[in-house]
Design an enzyme around this catalytic site. Structure first.
Site, PDB file in Angstrom:
ATOM      1  N   SER A  26      66.846  74.679  18.979  1.00  0.00           N
ATOM      2  CA  SER A  26      66.514  75.979  19.474  1.00  0.00           C
ATOM      3  C   SER A  26      66.427  77.257  18.405  1.00  0.00           C
ATOM      4  O   SER A  26      67.268  76.788  17.323  1.00  0.00           O
ATOM      5  CB  SER A  26      67.353  76.509  20.445  1.00  0.00           C
ATOM      6  OG  SER A  26      67.352  77.912  20.892  1.00  0.00           O
TER       7      SER A  26
ATOM      8  N   TYR B  86      76.062  77.369  23.983  1.00  0.00           N
ATOM      9  CA  TYR B  86      74.657  76.946  23.681  1.00  0.00           C
ATOM     10  C   TYR B  86      74.421  77.115  22.112  1.00  0.00           C
ATOM     11  O   TYR B  86      73.803  76.067  21.626  1.00  0.00           O
ATOM     12  CB  TYR B  86      73.794  77.866  24.439  1.00  0.00           C
ATOM     13  CG  TYR B  86      72.289  77.467  24.299  1.00  0.00           C
ATOM     14  CD1 TYR B  86      71.882  76.271  25.129  1.00  0.00           C
ATOM     15  CD2 TYR B  86      71.410  77.905  23.718  1.00  0.00           C
ATOM     16  CE1 TYR B  86      70.685  75.727  24.980  1.00  0.00           C
ATOM     17  CE2 TYR B  86      70.395  77.457  23.470  1.00  0.00           C
ATOM     18  CZ  TYR B  86      69.656  76.431  24.174  1.00  0.00           C
ATOM     19  OH  TYR B  86      68.363  75.898  24.228  1.00  0.00           O
TER      20      TYR B  86
END
Length: 318
Positions: free
Chosen positions: A163, A175
């Site tokens: 990401s 995350y």
């Protein structure tokens, strides 16, 4: 003086584009993809199936596997896979070995991932981080290690979906931590496997509309996290903090989340089929124009911008 430099730069750009567009011959090679219940994984599985690849799709749920199987050709095969379960990973690795035989596995796409709780770090527990890391970092590592012999056998490719938040930690929670970890694993794996003909690419998407960015899910998990906080911590932040945080998050996600998932799957396909796959791909306008440039700015600048955007705790001292 400038003309030779401009011509040299133009020539380099043309040669790079020509090299980048070179593809391998059409193939029915085996590709294993994790997280095929929805999102990028499901779309990529169907996309590669239509191109003639023999897709082996790992799904978390029976319903996800059944739905995918109904949409695909007989070339595509599904299996249930929980990447956080080492025993299940080993069982699936044996299943893949049986399927590919002496041919080996040409492609592995580590796609499965979760968002976890996105919110202020002091609200979280170690278990909150552990749950996300087990899926987003340790899971892909386990799957990759289990399948490396088959990938080496075919001189294949590993494609890890990280990401842009693996390049810049824009929020609290597991995350960003998990994606930074997968980036590091991918970089070391690329160097370690290069002598054996295995190529490793990283795809760093911006924000896209997938289950990971589902606003309803993100908001409900953060509200549940707030509800379990001790009164003292709630007092530090104040009730208005949560409402403002959710409102800002909603506004940002609605603004930048891209519905065109094919921008990501096209990069994934290129990493698998190009004669010279790139080391990194950054699909999404926000990745190219916002997050990646921001990752090169001084930390003081990034901190100031994010502090300005997000709400301040009620008992802030600065």
């Amino acid at each position: 003086m400038w003309l030779p430099l401009l011509l040299g730069a133009l020539l380099w750009a043309v040669l790079w584009l020509l090299r980048d567009r070179q593809s391998l011959p059409a193939s029915d090679a085996f590709i294993f993809i994790t997280g095929c219940d929805s999102g990028f994984g499901r779309l990529l599985a169907l996309q590669l199936d239509q191109k003639g690849f023999q897709v082996l799709a790992g799904c978390l749920t029976p319903s996800g596997a059944e739905d995918l199987q109904q949409m695909a050709s007989s070339r595509l095969h599904t299996t249930l896979l929980d990447i956080t379960d080492p025993q299940n990973v080993q069982q699936v690795a044996k299943w893949v070995k049986t399927r590919v035989g002496e041919t080996g596995l040409f492609g592995l796409v580590n796609n499965a991932g979760v968002a976890g709780i996105i919110g202020p770090t002091p609200w979280l527990t170690q278990d909150d981080f552990q749950r996300v890391l087990s899926v987003n970092t340790l899971g892909p590592i386990g799957v990759t290690l289990a399948l490396l012999p088959l990938l080496q056998q075919a001189r294949g490719r590993v494609v890890n979906i990280t990401s842009v938040l693996g390049r810049i930690a824009a929020n609290g929670g597991g995350y960003c931590v998990s994606k930074f970890g997968l980036e590091a694993f991918s970089d070391s794996l690329r160097r370690d496997m290069a002598p054996f003909g295995v190529q490793v690419s990283i795809v760093e998407p911006g924000f896209f509309r997938t289950p990971v960015t589902n606003l309803e899910s993100l908001e409900s998990t953060l509200k549940a996290c707030w509800a379990r906080l001790p009164p003292a911590i709630q007092a530090h932040y104040g009730e208005a903090f949560l409402d403002t945080y959710l409102r800002v998050q909603r506004r940002i996600m609605n603004l930048i989340c891209d519905p065109e998932l094919t921008k990501v799957t096209s990069c994934l396909e290129h990493a698998l089929t190009a004669r010279h796959p790139r080391t990194r791909y950054s699909p999404g306008w926000d990745a190219k124009l916002l997050w990646l440039p921001a990752s090169y700015l001084p930390a003081r600048v990034v901190d100031a911008v994010l502090t300005w955007i997000l709400p301040r705790p009620a008992q802030s001292v600065s």
